[in-house]
Motif scaffolding. Structure first.
Motif, short mmCIF file in Angstrom:
data_model
loop_
_atom_site.label_atom_id
_atom_site.label_comp_id
_atom_site.label_asym_id
_atom_site.label_seq_id
_atom_site.Cartn_x
_atom_site.Cartn_y
_atom_site.Cartn_z
N ALA A 1 95.23 1.46 59.02
CA ALA A 1 94.66 0.46 59.94
C ALA A 1 95.01 -0.93 59.41
O ALA A 1 94.98 -1.17 58.20
N ARG A 2 95.38 -1.83 60.31
CA ARG A 2 95.71 -3.21 59.94
C ARG A 2 95.01 -4.16 60.91
O ARG A 2 94.88 -3.87 62.09
N THR A 3 94.60 -5.32 60.42
CA THR A 3 93.93 -6.31 61.24
C THR A 3 94.92 -6.94 62.22
O THR A 3 96.00 -7.35 61.82
N LEU A 4 94.52 -7.01 63.50
CA LEU A 4 95.34 -7.62 64.54
C LEU A 4 94.73 -8.92 65.06
O LEU A 4 95.44 -9.86 65.40
N LEU A 5 93.40 -8.97 65.10
CA LEU A 5 92.69 -10.10 65.69
C LEU A 5 91.40 -10.31 64.91
O LEU A 5 90.73 -9.34 64.56
N VAL A 6 91.06 -11.57 64.65
CA VAL A 6 89.79 -11.92 64.01
C VAL A 6 89.16 -13.05 64.81
O VAL A 6 89.82 -14.04 65.13
N ILE A 7 87.90 -12.87 65.15
CA ILE A 7 87.12 -13.95 65.76
C ILE A 7 86.12 -14.38 64.71
O ILE A 7 85.28 -13.59 64.27
N ARG A 8 86.24 -15.64 64.27
CA ARG A 8 85.32 -16.18 63.26
C ARG A 8 84.32 -17.10 63.95
O ARG A 8 84.66 -17.80 64.90
N VAL A 9 83.10 -17.10 63.42
CA VAL A 9 82.03 -17.93 63.97
C VAL A 9 81.72 -19.04 62.97
O VAL A 9 81.48 -18.77 61.78
N TYR A 10 81.76 -20.27 63.46
CA TYR A 10 81.51 -21.46 62.64
C TYR A 10 80.33 -22.23 63.22
O TYR A 10 80.12 -22.24 64.44
N LYS A 11 79.58 -22.89 62.36
CA LYS A 11 78.64 -23.90 62.84
C LYS A 11 79.51 -25.03 63.40
O LYS A 11 80.60 -25.30 62.89
#
Length: 170
Positions: free
Chosen positions: A95-105
């Motif tokens: 498995a490999r990362t394709l998409l990341v959604i990060r949450v920021y203040k």
């Protein structure tokens, strides 16, 4: 039969066969082969319970990934939702990362936004938080393999101009 006579006979035979073949080709209509249209799967929603949200993904992503929802402080974020290609233990495809959604203040995002332009793109803003996404820049799997072709299709549909990719909050 002398050798020179045999040669002449072979040349005549070759010329005759060639002219017959050309006449047959001219008489037969050319058969057109067209590929059947590839069915397009409709977009679907992936629930992100920790953010009380749903991410809409292109149909090509259906059954092709898994989600990791976790705390993440990378680049000033406080949370991340990672979408990894599903992999395959039978064929030894990791498995490999394709998409990341990060949450920021919001304040943290504003401090780093100018430097994140090439790395992350703002997806949405909600309740004082900014949701930014990053995608892989190259296919992590070899070309012309099942995993490579699947990931290529997934990423093309995700980044297409008419992509349904978005996040909505409940």
């Amino acid at each position: 039969m002398p050798a020179s006579t045999r040669r002449v006979a072979l040349v005549l035979l070759a010329a005759l066969a060639s002219s017959v073949a050309c006449q047959d080709a001219a008489q037969k209509p050319e058969i057109e082969v067209s590929a059947a249209p590839v069915p397009q799967l409709p977009p679907f929603q992936q629930e992100i319970a920790s953010q009380n949200a749903e991410v809409t993904l292109p149909g090509s992503w259906k059954y092709g990934y898994r989600v990791m929802d976790k705390v993440d402080t990378t680049t000033g974020a406080f949370h991340a939702i990672e979408f990894l290609y599903g992999g395959d233990s039978v064929t030894n495809v990791p498995a490999r990362t394709l998409l990341v959604i990060r949450v920021y203040k919001k304040a943290a995002w504003e401090k780093i936004a100018s430097g994140q332009g090439a790395v992350s793109s703002k997806l949405a803003e909600h309740a004082g938080n900014v949701y930014a996404y990053s995608i892989v820049t190259s296919n992590p799997y070899p070309m012309n393999t099942a995993a490579g072709l699947r990931v290529e299709a997934m990423m093309v549909s995700l980044t297409a101009q008419d992509s349904p990719f978005k996040i909505e909050f409940k």
